[in-house]
Write a protein that holds these residues in place. Structure first.
Motif: not given
Lengths: 330, 504
Positions: B265-276
């Motif tokens: 796993e590289l990352c797992k993010y919530a939709p609101r954080d997509y631009a990061k």
């Protein structure tokens, strides 16, 4: 569909049918699949000679067809680039009957809302200011670009979205975003039987001659609108006219034939079947319809009520900006 | 079709494929050959832009679920749902259970029919008719004639019933209109529910049948298996997809998970954080942008762990998921991984591009099973909890779903009246843009060699490299221009045509 005895201009033998998409979304092609198992019947009486969505006939094949080879060509999508225009002209030449199929080919459709912005504004948003962009060199696509190995080219965008009829003569129009499958099948059956109205760019087929209100089952109580409501801010009362409840519904100014699908799903009509009247300016027709249902005795009060409508341009001309008196922003 | 004149110095030849076909949307390929006739470089260009992001400015946010599905009439439900979820976020709404159930059920039913359309109409002709078969017959009609009208009727019924379901939810079979901020416009009645269950049951049987078709026609054919495993269709990239709280597949909701080429796993993010996590690059030779992973960075059109290029496809979604969310799909998942990696656990990643077709059918089974679960949920027909009225002041929101063609992001910023000020859309196919360019180049390099005949069949096999992605350049460019012919002219360095191959 009315019949006046005029036969479609066709060749003996199986009917040759084509379909093409220009600046469209593919929904029109899907709508042709909506005829379901009739598709197998259609193949019995008609040869599909061009339909990129479903068959592998190529443009080169079409270019090699004699002029007038295609009996009926259903053309969907508006005209946004020189490539679209070139294909519109070619298919006009190769087709005995050319049909503007769907809201985009007929009236510009939703993509014509881009006519409210300039190409420069669109470029700035897409290539320079979107939050995910990383474009420190301010790169933009170029119509010609030299690589070390050779030049690459891209078609240029037209400053505004045009209708098919702005480029070539159109014989019939089928409205809808997309056209309703049952209507499409009726048109195709009439074509096969040779029972079509005389050709005329203004003739709309695959629809009726009334307004969406006329086929909408919701009850009209002849009440007048005191205030407008946005659709997510109130739950409409079932079975009662949405416009009378204050939700902006374009049923009164929109051509019937869809079966009032959106109002039946508790949603307002957005006018995808185009103008109900002879005028192609759907927004003006809607404004005059509103005039008779607003609860106001003075002009000032009427203006106050109408001012509550958010984004009247983008709403009244949702599907028909390219056919409107406004046409474009500039 | 005009072929741009070769302007380069040196002994370069150019092959132009314009346009590519049997996909949704428009693209063209330019292949440059060196003096030996080997591929020196290759460009894939997307020649259109429609600018939805700009002309949505000034529109009321609640109209976005009615406007954006016209980006693509093939997958309108993907935009409908991503848009509705972005609207919910703009108003900070937490959906009531029934609204959530209706939306996800609607979406899963759509998923089955959308994948079926790609499998039978766009992909199957290459395998059922053969990659180098007569192009006039290499289409759905050829497939139906070869497999029998009975199969054709099943495919047509799947589409028809899928569209009937869309009309039950949203009034219209194409471009359903029911999504609003806070839920859906109408509840599901008991009799509608019964019919939806019948449809979901049929779609599950149809998905199982499709898995069998895939086995019989593709996996039982040693030549095709060899092509999948050893052909020029392989790239080790990062994978992206939505997962639920147990890292299982979910198409409607969850967190975006990205794994590296080995499956870490590289990352797992919530939709609101997509631009990061993702950024988009612009190249001067295409209207379409190139997203990449910001944590890794853009290293060019290369694969491997050091490159920020990722894929968001059915295969990528199986790679990021620890398991499928339903039992039959889990069986199909294990078989898929065991055959392709020797490990049924799914811990070893699959990177064979043509195997995306297989992953797509595994997802069909998953979506149909999930639809059947949801349609039996007792809260589905609740007469009131299908929507809520927003109370908060609208501001900004992000909605993400897995479109059939990849992770789909709708991001809106509004004023205090809910009028769109800014919109950003990162759509399914765009995620795969760099990978598609690489896949085309690799296929061209593998198939065009010194002295080899550049036949129509070879050109089609180059096109098969992007077809596996089920690309929708209509979505990607937020426009869908026409498909056109394919003419290949080989020119010498002076621009003289040496040979012309027409696929028609």
């Amino acid at each position: 569909m009315t019949t006046n005895g005029a036969e479609i201009d066709r060749q003996p033998g199986k009917l040759r049918v084509g379909m093409h998409w220009a600046s469209s979304c593919g929904g029109c092609d899907i709508s042709l699949l909506e005829i379901g198992e009739h598709l197998l019947e259609l193949i019995e009486v008609a040869d599909i000679v061009f339909w990129p969505c479903a068959a592998d006939f190529k443009y080169r094949t079409v270019a090699d067809y004699p002029d007038g080879y295609i009996d009926v060509c259903l053309f969907n999508g508006g005209i946004r680039s020189s490539e679209h225009e070139r294909l519109a002209r070619l298919l006009r030449r190769k087709s005995r009957t050319l049909v503007a199929y769907g809201a985009c080919a007929m009236d510009g459709g939703i993509p014509a809302l881009a006519n409210l912005k300039s190409p420069r504004e669109i470029y700035d948003a897409v290539y320079h200011s979107n939050p995910t962009l990383h474009n420190p060199g301010h790169v933009e696509p170029k119509t010609q670009w030299a690589t070390p190995l050779g030049e690459l080219d891209l078609p240029g965008m037209y400053p505004q979205v045009l209708r098919l009829g702005d480029i070539v003569d159109v014989d019939y129009q089928i409205p809808g975003c997309p056209p309703v499958g049952a209507q499409v099948w009726k048109v195709l059956q009439a074509v096969v039987a040779g029972e079509v109205p005389a050709r005329n760019s203004a003739v709309r087929v695959g629809c009726d001659n009334r307004s969406v209100c006329d086929e909408c089952p919701r009850e009209k109580r002849k009440t007048r609108i005191k205030a407008f409501k946005r659709p997510h801010m109130a739950v409409p009362e079932p079975n009662w006219c949405l416009l009378e409840q204050g939700f902006v519904c374009l049923g009164a100014s929109t051509r019937s034939g869809c079966g009032a699908q959106c109002p039946k799903a508790e949603m307002t009509c957005r006018g995808c079947y185009g103008s109900a009247g002879l005028s192609s300016d759907q927004g003006t027709a809607m404004l005059s319809a509103l005039g008779s249902v607003i609860d106001a005795v003075t002009e000032d009060r009427a203006r106050e009520v109408v001012d509550e409508i958010v984004d009247p341009t983008g709403t009244f001309y949702r599907f028909s900006l390219a056919s409107s008196a406004l046409k474009a922003r500039r | 079709m005009t072929i741009p004149a070769t302007t380069s110095a040196g002994p370069t030849r150019r092959i132009s494929i314009d346009p590519i076909t049997r996909l949704e949307g428009h693209g063209k390929i330019d292949i440059f050959l060196d003096a030996d006739g080997e591929v020196a470089d290759c460009f894939f260009q997307v020649p259109e832009l429609r600018g939805f992001e700009k002309f949505c400015e000034g529109r009321p946010v609640e109209e976005m679920p009615r406007i954006t599905p016209r980006i693509c009439g093939v997958c309108p439900e993907a935009h409908l749902m991503a848009s509705a979820k972005a609207c919910d976020a703009v108003y900070k709404i937490s959906l009531p259970l029934t609204a959530r159930l209706i939306r996800e059920l609607q979406y899963d039913i759509f998923y089955v029919t959308d994948h079926a359309t790609h499998f039978y109409a766009l992909a199957a002709p290459d395998f059922v008719m053969g990659p180098s078969s007569n192009p006039a017959e290499r289409n759905l009609i050829g497939v139906i004639r070869k497999l029998g009208v009975g199969v054709g009727q099943q495919v047509i019924q799947a589409r028809k019933w899928g569209h009937e379901a869309a009309a039950i939810f949203g009034g219209r079979p194409v471009n359903p209109e029911n999504a609003i901020p806070g839920g859906v416009s109408k509840p599901i009645t008991a009799s509608e529910r019964d019919r939806l269950e019948e449809i979901a049951r049929y779609l599950l049987e149809f998905s199982k049948f499709t898995l069998k078709v895939l086995h019989d026609l593709v996996l039982a054919n040693a030549e095709y298996v060899d092509l999948i495993l050893h052909g020029p269709y392989y790239h080790e990239t990062y994978s992206m997809g939505l997962v639920d709280d147990k890292n299982r597949t979910n198409f409607y909701d969850g967190k975006v998970r990205v794994v590296d080429p080995e499956g870490h796993e590289l990352c797992k993010y919530a939709p609101r954080d997509y631009a990061k996590y993702i950024a988009e690059r612009v190249e001067p030779w295409s209207y379409l942008k190139f997203p990449y992973l910001t944590q890794v960075g853009w290293k060019g059109f290369v694969d491997g762990k050091q490159s920020g290029v990722y894929r968001a496809t059915p295969q990528a979604r199986l790679n990021v998921a620890d398991a499928m969310s339903t039992p039959l799909a889990q069986e199909a998942y294990e078989e898929y991984f065991e055959t392709l990696t020797g490990d049924r656990s799914g811990h070893r990643m699959v990177h064979h591009t043509l195997a995306i077709h297989w992953a797509r059918v595994v997802e069909m089974v998953n979506a149909a099973e999930r639809a059947l679960e949801l349609v039996r949920h007792p809260e589905l027909t609740h007469p009131e909890n299908y929507r809520v009225i927003p109370h908060d002041t609208p501001t900004e929101g992000v909605g993400i779903v897995e479109a059939p063609r990849g992770t789909l992001v709708h991001h809106y910023v509004t004023d205090e009246n809910g009028i769109i000020r800014k919109a950003n859309l990162v759509v399914g196919t765009t995620n795969n843009h760099a990978a598609i360019c690489m896949s085309i180049k690799k296929a061209a390099q593998g198939l065009i060699r010194k002295g080899s005949d550049i036949t129509e069949g070879v050109l089609n096999m180059i096109e098969m490299s992007f077809r596996a992605y089920d690309p929708c350049f209509g979505c990607a460019t937020h426009s869908l221009p026409g498909q056109m012919p394919m003419v290949v002219r080989v020119r010498d360095c002076g621009g003289t045509v040496l040979s012309t191959t027409t696929r028609a």
